[in-house]
Every structure is written in structure tokens, then in C-alpha cells.
Motif scaffolding. Structure first.
Motif, PDB file in Angstrom:
ATOM      1  N   GLU A   1       4.342  10.281 -11.116  1.00  0.00           N
ATOM      2  CA  GLU A   1       3.361   9.766 -10.239  1.00  0.00           C
ATOM      3  C   GLU A   1       2.738   8.413 -10.814  1.00  0.00           C
ATOM      4  O   GLU A   1       1.469   8.226 -10.652  1.00  0.00           O
ATOM      5  CB  GLU A   1       2.072  10.799  -9.920  1.00  0.00           C
TER       6      GLU A   1
ATOM      7  N   SER B   1       0.781  -1.167   0.123  1.00  0.00           N
ATOM      8  CA  SER B   1      -0.105  -0.130  -0.142  1.00  0.00           C
ATOM      9  C   SER B   1       0.965   1.128  -0.126  1.00  0.00           C
ATOM     10  O   SER B   1       0.544   2.176  -0.729  1.00  0.00           O
ATOM     11  CB  SER B   1      -0.882   0.017   1.167  1.00  0.00           C
ATOM     12  N   ASN B   2       1.923   1.307   0.745  1.00  0.00           N
ATOM     13  CA  ASN B   2       2.877   2.467   0.949  1.00  0.00           C
ATOM     14  C   ASN B   2       3.618   2.583  -0.481  1.00  0.00           C
ATOM     15  O   ASN B   2       3.883   3.721  -0.931  1.00  0.00           O
ATOM     16  CB  ASN B   2       3.725   2.207   2.061  1.00  0.00           C
TER      17      ASN B   2
ATOM     18  N   LYS C   1      -6.821   5.318 -10.531  1.00  0.00           N
ATOM     19  CA  LYS C   1      -6.129   6.408  -9.926  1.00  0.00           C
ATOM     20  C   LYS C   1      -5.802   7.437 -10.995  1.00  0.00           C
ATOM     21  O   LYS C   1      -5.874   8.567 -11.074  1.00  0.00           O
ATOM     22  CB  LYS C   1      -5.088   6.224  -8.978  1.00  0.00           C
TER      23      LYS C   1
ATOM     24  N   LYS D   1       2.972   1.536  -3.537  1.00  0.00           N
ATOM     25  CA  LYS D   1       2.304   1.671  -4.553  1.00  0.00           C
ATOM     26  C   LYS D   1       1.135   2.910  -4.552  1.00  0.00           C
ATOM     27  O   LYS D   1       0.484   3.208  -5.339  1.00  0.00           O
ATOM     28  CB  LYS D   1       1.521   0.517  -5.174  1.00  0.00           C
ATOM     29  N   ASP D   2       1.093   3.290  -3.193  1.00  0.00           N
ATOM     30  CA  ASP D   2       0.039   4.476  -3.133  1.00  0.00           C
ATOM     31  C   ASP D   2      -1.307   3.722  -3.352  1.00  0.00           C
ATOM     32  O   ASP D   2      -2.061   4.651  -3.865  1.00  0.00           O
ATOM     33  CB  ASP D   2       0.557   5.688  -3.789  1.00  0.00           C
TER      34      ASP D   2
ATOM     35  N   GLU E   1      -4.173   1.311  -9.859  1.00  0.00           N
ATOM     36  CA  GLU E   1      -3.292   2.499 -10.345  1.00  0.00           C
ATOM     37  C   GLU E   1      -3.814   3.275 -11.551  1.00  0.00           C
ATOM     38  O   GLU E   1      -4.119   4.356 -11.853  1.00  0.00           O
ATOM     39  CB  GLU E   1      -1.880   2.091 -10.743  1.00  0.00           C
TER      40      GLU E   1
END
Length: 496
Positions: A158, A13-14, A127, A16-17, A124
């Protein structure tokens, strides 16, 4: 195992945001997939993880169906089965039974990894779409990450990537790995691989956005770009307008010593940009758009949405441009079909059309040349106009009195009636072939009209052009093209 799951979720989670919920769902799917391997057929398995402790349980599921709907032994049970088990579960509900859970470590390197990667990619992409959906039609910046045969892959930062197709690059333009690049986000395209950002450097909107970047008056909405057309890498035209009389719209876009337009041109690989003044009058807009060529006269045909543009003989080459470039860009900018010709050719064409009109008036209305010429010079272009233009307007013409006007209107109406009767007789005598009558998209009236014009069979229709069919009242270009394509279908079938 519980702690390991929590560590994996936290780390992915951290890194790959991505929300932890997405990772938990991925792990549940992976554990369920591993558990399903213990059963034959299409068994259904669900895993539930306690997101606070990392503990998880595994359940086998069955869909409850009526006896007559039972068809999948591996994933269905009947309502009778539920009664035998002493359970009150109706058809359409789900029965679950807890089973032994798989150890997370056994699948960590296989199924879980694959599912997690897939879920992360989906997250991703979602997002990315959310981040860029409001940037479609805007400029984006990035770095060339990969060069393929068909496109460039651009890293936008990003974790967002975009595709710049080779055919969306300006002529003679080359980029290498790690080069910085600016392009227009043209669309977010959905395909089998998910959402994809697609860029362009050849669209007119790319040039418009560059001007918006270089000209503050455009960004402040004091100046407006009303149209744009490009021949990428070679030449372009934009039409600009302002409601503030203190501002010179062309000068604002050119900038001090041409700095602003030169900056745009440099970004477009040296593409030359003509800046023209927008005008709400279509004829004046065309005159402006044809610059640097000077226009002598314009004749507008509203029906065909076209204009005959006359220029001096020594100005013809400049008006047309190399390979028709100038007139093609002017046409795209204004939205009108432009026919460029010399002033002599335009005059000859006008005289020819005027003579045809005069001859029509002479023959149909049975009047002399002088009166026919007078009607033509007053702007009458059809027999219908002579028949139905208000009496007051015709009485304003020099030499016209009430008796003459009434006589002209009567003759015109009789001529129109005779034409209608002749057309009706032609329709009644027309005999379209059966294949034309039964053709998809055809109706009886249209078949009769076609037959009256000599188009009797599907083969006859297949040999027609769209322009020829447009001569029929009520026919539009889309329907004409569809009818011809249908009529030609047997040709393609034979070739196959």
C-alpha cells in the motif's frame, strides 16, 4: 487547459490514492510559481482553481504595512498607497490584483510535475504515518525492496516503505531482494525527508511480540510477559506470569514438544530462549532469572540497587555464562545489578563486612566485642540505627534491659553529634579555589564539601570519578557526571 487540469487531478488522485484537494493545491502552487517568474524580486502570487470547472485565475498579492514598516517593494504596499488608490485596506491585510494567468501546458512537464510529485509524497507520508501510528511496537511484514550499505528498505505494501538498519539485524542474518521479512515497527522517525518507519529485529519487544503471536494465552491476556532481555542471535530470557493457577506459564510458552518456543527461536535465527517464572519478590526473581545456574544465597543492597549472588564453585562458570552473558541477561531482565561470586567468596566478603561493622560499634560506642557482635547479628548496620531504632524493638533482644538500651542510644547519639561537629569544622576550614566556586553547576556548600575531601580546584574535580562523587550526601549520578564533564572542559579545549 481547464479540462486538462481536471484530467490530471483525476488521474493522479486515482493512481496515488491521494485526495483531489491535495492535487489541486499542487497545481495551484505550480501555476503560481510559473507566474512569479515574470516579476523581479520576491513577488507574491496566488492561483485559485475552480475545482468544478477547472477554470483558474491568478492574483498578485501585496502585504499592507504602515509607512514606517515598509521594507519589501516587491511584496509590500503602504496604507498611504491604499488611500491614494481609494481603497480602505488596513495594515496587516492583503491587497490582491488579478493578472494574466500562465497556460497550464507550458509548465506541465516542469514545475507542476515537481510540485505535484512533492505534494503527493507528502500526502503519502502523512497517510503512511496515520496508517502505522497505532502499529508502533507491533510486528509488521514486508518484502525486501532494496539493500543499501546501511539498511534494508522494506516494502510493506500500500505504498508504505520502512527502513531496517543493518545494526537492527540479528547476527549472521542475511536477506536478499524480494525475501519476505518480519520485524518490529520500533518508531516513526521524523527527519529532513519526512516521516520514516524504522524497524528492528534485535529489540526485546520483537521477541515479546513473537511470543504473543505463538502463544494464544498471551494474546488472550491470561498470561503476561513481565520482562525480556536479549543478546540478539545468541541468547535471551523472558519472565512470565499468570493469575490463573490452572495454567503453567512456562509450559504454555514452551508448547507441546517445545513447538512454540522453537518457532520463536527459529524466527530469531536460532537464538536460545530461557523462560523463567516472574516473582514479585526481587530476590526470588533473580534466583529464577539466573537459571540454569543454582543460587546458594543472595545479599540485597537496596541503596545501590544491587545483589551479591553466591553460587557453588563448580557452578560459577555457568552462572556467569560465556563472556558474562547469563548474568548480564539476568541483570537486564530483573533490573538489578548482580555481582556473582562463589559461596566461599560471598562468605569471606560477608565476614569482612561484619568485622568492619563490629569494629565500628566497638570503637564508636565503646563496647566489648560480644555486645558488638550481638548488635550486628540482630541486623544493626549503622550507628544511626542504634541511636533511633524504637526502644521496644531493642528491648526484644535477649539480654537487653532498659538501662543498657538507654546507654547504647545515648552513646550513639553523642557519636553522631561529634561526627556532625567534625564535619562542620572540616567545612569551615575548607577553602575551595576560586575556579571551583565559580564553575557552572557549583554552589558554595558543595564546593566546601568537595574541598573538605581534598577536591579544591577544578583540576581536582576533573580527576574524580562519578562513583567517588556519589559518596556525597544528596549527589545523584546525573549531576556528578555533569560536574565532572564541566571540570574536564578545559582539557578538551587544550587538545583542540
Amino acid at each position: 487547459m481547464s479540462k486538462e487540469i481536471l484530467l490530471v487531478v483525476e488521474a493522479v488522485s486515482n493512481e496515488k490514492d491521494v485526495p483531489k484537494q491535495v492535487i489541486f493545491e499542487a497545481v495551484e502552487t505550480a501555476l503560481a510559481s510559473a507566474a512569479k517568474r515574470r516579476f523581479d524580486g520576491e513577488a507574491k502570487v496566488r492561483v485559485s482553481i475552480d475545482q468544478r470547472t477547472g477554470d483558474y485565475k491568478t492574483y498578485r498579492q501585496w502585504d499592507i504595512v504602515a509607512d514606517e514598516d515598509y521594507s519589501a517593494p516587491d511584496s509590500e504596499l503602504t496604507t498611504d498607497d491604499m488611500e491614494e488608490m481609494g481603497l480602505n485596506i488596513a495594515a496587516g491585510e492583503i491587497y490582491e490584483e488579478e493578472i494574466e494567468s500562465e497556460e497550464f501546458g507550458r509548465i506541465a512537464a516542469q514545475t507542476a510535475k515537481q510540485v505535484i510529485v512533492q505534494k503527493v509524497r507528502e500526502a503519502e507520508r502523512a497517510k503512511m504515518v496515520a496508517m502505522y501510528s497505532d502499529k508502533v511496537g507491533k510486528l509488521v511484514h514486508g518484502q525486501v525492496k532494496k539493500v543499501t550499505r546501511d539498511s534494508l528498505i522494506i516494502d510493506l505494501g500500500e505504498n508504505a516503505e520502512a527502513s531496517l538498519p543493518k545494526d537492527a539485524l540479528i547476527n549472521r542474518e542475511t536477506f536478499r531482494l524480494n525475501d519476505r521479512i518480519r520485524a518490529l515497527l520500533q518508531e516513526i522517525r521524523e527527519d529532513n525527508r519526512g516521516s520514516q518507519l524504522v524497524l528492528s529485529r534485535t529489540s526485546p519487544e520483537f521477541m515479546v511480540e513473537l511470543f504473543r503471536l505463538e502463544v494464544p494465552e498471551i494474546a488472550e491476556e491470561v498470561l503476561e510477559i513481565r520482562g525480556a532481555a536479549r543478546d540478539p542471535g545468541l541468547r535471551a530470557k523472558i519472565a512470565v506470569k499468570t493469575s490463573d493457577r490452572r495454567i503453567d506459564p512456562i509450559g504454555a510458552c514452551v508448547g507441546m514438544r517445545g513447538a512454540r518456543v522453537q518457532a520463536v527461536s527459529n524466527e530469531m535465527n536460532g537464538e536460545r530462549v530461557d523462560i523463567v517464572l516472574w516473582d514479585d519478590n526481587p530476590a526470588q526473581l533473580v534466583i529464577n532469572a539466573m537459571a540454569p545456574a543454582e543460587v546458594d544465597s543472595i545479599v540485597i543492597d537496596e541503596d545501590s540497587h544491587s545483589m551479591d549472588v553466591a553460587v557453588k564453585s563448580d557452578n560459577l562458570a555457568q552462572a556467569i555464562g560465556r563472556n558474562g552473558q547469563n548474568v548480564r541477561l539476568a541483570s537486564a531482565l530483573t533490573g538489578w545489578t548482580l555481582n556473582v561470586m562463589t559461596a566461599e567468596d560471598a562468605e569471606a566478603k560477608q565476614q569482612e563486612e561484619s568485622q568492619k561493622l563490629i569494629d565500628l560499634f566497638v570503637s564508636v560506642l565503646d563496647i566489648d566485642d560480644d555486645l558488638a557482635i550481638q548488635l550486628a547479628e540482630e541486623g544493626f548496620a549503622t550507628i544511626e540505627e542504634v541511636a533511633y531504632v524504637p526502644m521496644e524493638e531493642m528491648l526484644d533482644i535477649d539480654g537487653f534491659d532498659e538501662d543498657l538500651v538507654n546507654e547504647l542510644r545515648t552513646r550513639a547519639k553523642e557519636a553522631l553529634l561529634n561526627q556532625a561537629l567534625q564535619a562542620e569544622e572540616q567545612l569551615e576550614s575548607a577553602k575551595p579555589a576560586q575556579d571551583l566556586l565559580e564553575m557552572e553547576g557549583m554552589d558554595n556548600h558543595l564546593a566546601l564539601v568537595l574541598a573538605s575531601k581534598g577536591v579544591v580546584t577544578m583540576e581536582d574535580l576533573a580527576e574524580q570519578s562519578v562513583d567517588e562523587l556519589l559518596e556525597i550526601d544528596g549527589m545523584d549520578e546525573e549531576r556528578a557526571a555533569a560536574l565532572i564533564l564541566t571540570a574536564r572542559a578545559p582539557w578538551f579545549a587544550e587538545s583542540e
